[in-house]
Design a protein around this motif. Structure first.
Motif, PDB file in Angstrom:
ATOM      1  N   UNK A   1      -2.851  10.268  -5.138  1.00 34.45           N
ATOM      2  CA  UNK A   1      -2.740   9.789  -6.517  1.00 34.45           C
ATOM      3  C   UNK A   1      -1.281   9.756  -6.981  1.00 34.45           C
ATOM      4  N   UNK A   2      -1.015   8.855  -7.891  1.00 30.85           N
ATOM      5  CA  UNK A   2       0.297   8.685  -8.502  1.00 30.85           C
ATOM      6  C   UNK A   2       1.383   8.422  -7.451  1.00 30.85           C
ATOM      7  N   UNK A   3       1.092   7.442  -6.606  1.00 32.71           N
ATOM      8  CA  UNK A   3       2.070   7.001  -5.605  1.00 32.71           C
ATOM      9  C   UNK A   3       2.934   5.890  -6.196  1.00 32.71           C
ATOM     10  N   UNK A   4       4.221   6.068  -6.131  1.00 33.01           N
ATOM     11  CA  UNK A   4       5.154   5.093  -6.701  1.00 33.01           C
ATOM     12  C   UNK A   4       5.576   4.050  -5.665  1.00 33.01           C
ATOM     13  N   UNK A   5       6.042   2.922  -6.164  1.00 38.64           N
ATOM     14  CA  UNK A   5       6.586   1.885  -5.282  1.00 38.64           C
ATOM     15  C   UNK A   5       7.764   2.437  -4.487  1.00 38.64           C
TER      16      UNK A   5
ATOM     17  N   UNK B   1       5.845  -3.904   4.736  1.00 36.95           N
ATOM     18  CA  UNK B   1       5.754  -3.801   3.277  1.00 36.95           C
ATOM     19  C   UNK B   1       4.311  -4.071   2.871  1.00 36.95           C
ATOM     20  N   UNK B   2       3.688  -3.074   2.223  1.00 38.44           N
ATOM     21  CA  UNK B   2       2.267  -3.168   1.885  1.00 38.44           C
ATOM     22  C   UNK B   2       2.072  -3.262   0.375  1.00 38.44           C
ATOM     23  N   UNK B   3       1.350  -4.295  -0.050  1.00 35.18           N
ATOM     24  CA  UNK B   3       1.015  -4.433  -1.473  1.00 35.18           C
ATOM     25  C   UNK B   3      -0.068  -3.413  -1.829  1.00 35.18           C
ATOM     26  N   UNK B   4       0.212  -2.573  -2.833  1.00 38.94           N
ATOM     27  CA  UNK B   4      -0.709  -1.511  -3.220  1.00 38.94           C
ATOM     28  C   UNK B   4      -1.236  -1.776  -4.628  1.00 38.94           C
ATOM     29  N   UNK B   5      -2.559  -1.911  -4.790  1.00 39.10           N
ATOM     30  CA  UNK B   5      -3.110  -2.146  -6.128  1.00 39.10           C
ATOM     31  C   UNK B   5      -2.753  -0.994  -7.067  1.00 39.10           C
ATOM     32  N   UNK B   6      -2.525  -1.318  -8.325  1.00 39.80           N
ATOM     33  CA  UNK B   6      -2.152  -0.309  -9.313  1.00 39.80           C
ATOM     34  C   UNK B   6      -3.214   0.785  -9.404  1.00 39.80           C
TER      35      UNK B   6
ATOM     36  N   UNK C   1       3.802  -1.315  -5.391  1.00 39.30           N
ATOM     37  CA  UNK C   1       2.704  -1.311  -6.361  1.00 39.30           C
ATOM     38  C   UNK C   1       2.631  -2.664  -7.056  1.00 39.30           C
ATOM     39  N   UNK C   2       1.419  -3.238  -7.047  1.00 37.03           N
ATOM     40  CA  UNK C   2       1.208  -4.562  -7.626  1.00 37.03           C
ATOM     41  C   UNK C   2       0.372  -4.456  -8.896  1.00 37.03           C
ATOM     42  N   UNK C   3       0.845  -5.100  -9.952  1.00 37.45           N
ATOM     43  CA  UNK C   3       0.082  -5.127 -11.198  1.00 37.45           C
ATOM     44  C   UNK C   3      -1.056  -6.141 -11.078  1.00 37.45           C
ATOM     45  N   UNK C   4      -2.194  -5.857 -11.691  1.00 38.49           N
ATOM     46  CA  UNK C   4      -3.295  -6.834 -11.674  1.00 38.49           C
ATOM     47  C   UNK C   4      -2.949  -8.033 -12.551  1.00 38.49           C
ATOM     48  N   UNK C   5      -3.596  -9.147 -12.268  1.00 38.65           N
ATOM     49  CA  UNK C   5      -3.367 -10.349 -13.070  1.00 38.65           C
ATOM     50  C   UNK C   5      -4.407 -10.456 -14.183  1.00 38.65           C
TER      51      UNK C   5
END
Length: 316
Positions: A261-265, A232-237, A292-296
């Motif tokens: 581009x536009x890769x979904x979780x 499982x890989x965390x992907x920046x938004x 997909x990880x949201x920025x903080x």
């Protein structure tokens, strides 16, 4: 190996729960992942595994407590116990006989009637020692001439499986053997090393075998699916929206993964030949599932979405 009770640090009267708790505590303390700089930890980890293999099993624990098996879980040879001939002794009456057995084969041939009896029993009725010995006697003699097997449990990392390097197994008697893991080795598989066990107790006999049971150490990043690995890989938004390259840590080094581009979780990418070894000599794949990880605390991104939301409300 030491007494399994001593290895786990519990009393012989310990309950199943106490034994399980003690094992889990030792497994956590000496887990190879938590002791990367302590090479002796994996030996303690394996020793605790072997002890729990006996004490964690009701039947094996009872057999050990009764003295039927040893610390390795192997059957103990009991020899001839009691009086196998019903206690008959040489009586004072003429013609009376006393049947005795010390457990030694050479003690049983001093009298003709004893010699005939044992030769017939072990040779399938072949007669006296001068006659050809049958398969029963030969099988018993061959079994006695073979040395005892040695058993060990070896914890291996997934990295060890694909590296191709030898790993070292330590046996309860202190013997160490460097072995190469076979292609396609599986968790729980037992590897037999011919002639690496205990030497034969008789001259000219064959040595026993070494039996090594493989145990996979859980990996912090990968799950096993057959011969494939799942990550499982965390992907920046930003990368999920714009696309780009991202580094993925495989078992034997980093690989670059191109994200469109536009890769979904939940989208899964397959990296060929980056999994575990197979019996055919190849390797499985590495399956990378992105999240997909949201920025903080990104005020600009928050402002953008607020602006878009207000525009959508204005057009309704």
């Amino acid at each position: 190996m030491r007494d399994p009770y001593a290895v786990l640090g519990v009393a012989k009267s310990a309950s199943e729960k106490e034994i399980k708790t003690a094992f889990r505590k030792l497994a956590k303390q000496f887990h190879p992942d938590a002791n990367a700089n302590d090479p002796s930890a994996i030996n303690r980890f394996n020793e605790a595994n072997q002890a729990y293999e006996i004490l964690g099993d009701k039947e094996k624990r009872a057999q050990f407590d009764r003295g039927e098996i040893d610390e390795e879980g192997k059957q103990k040879f009991q020899g001839f116990s009691g009086d196998p001939f019903g206690g008959a002794r040489r009586s004072a009456r003429p013609g009376g006989f006393e049947f005795r057995s010390s457990g030694r084969a050479d003690d049983l041939g001093s009298d003709g009637i004893f010699s005939d009896f044992f030769e017939q029993a072990f040779s399938g009725g072949a007669g006296r020692r001068g006659a050809a010995e049958g398969p029963g006697f030969n099988a018993a003699r061959s079994a006695a001439a073979k040395g005892a097997d040695l058993n060990a449990r070896l914890a291996v990392r997934l990295e060890d499986i694909v590296a191709g390097d030898k790993v070292e197994a330590e046996f309860p008697n202190g013997k160490r053997l460097a072995i190469r893991l076979p292609d396609g080795v599986e968790d729980g598989q037992t590897v037999r090393l011919k002639g690496q066990g205990q030497p034969s107790p008789l001259p000219g006999g064959t040595a026993g075998d070494a039996l090594v049971t493989i145990s996979f150490v859980p990996h912090p990043r990968f799950r096993i699916d057959g011969r494939d690995l799942v990550h499982d890989l965390a992907l920046p938004l930003e990368t999920a929206v714009l696309g780009g390259k991202i580094a993925v840590e495989a078992l034997n080094g980093r690989v670059s993964l191109r994200i469109p581009p536009w890769t979904s979780s939940g989208k899964t990418f397959r990296l060929k030949g980056k999994g575990l070894t197979t019996k055919a000599g190849g390797r499985g794949d590495l399956l990378v599932s992105v999240r997909v990880m949201l920025p903080k605390d990104d005020p600009e991104l928050e402002a953008l979405f607020r602006q878009r939301a207000e525009q959508e409300l204005a057009t309704d």
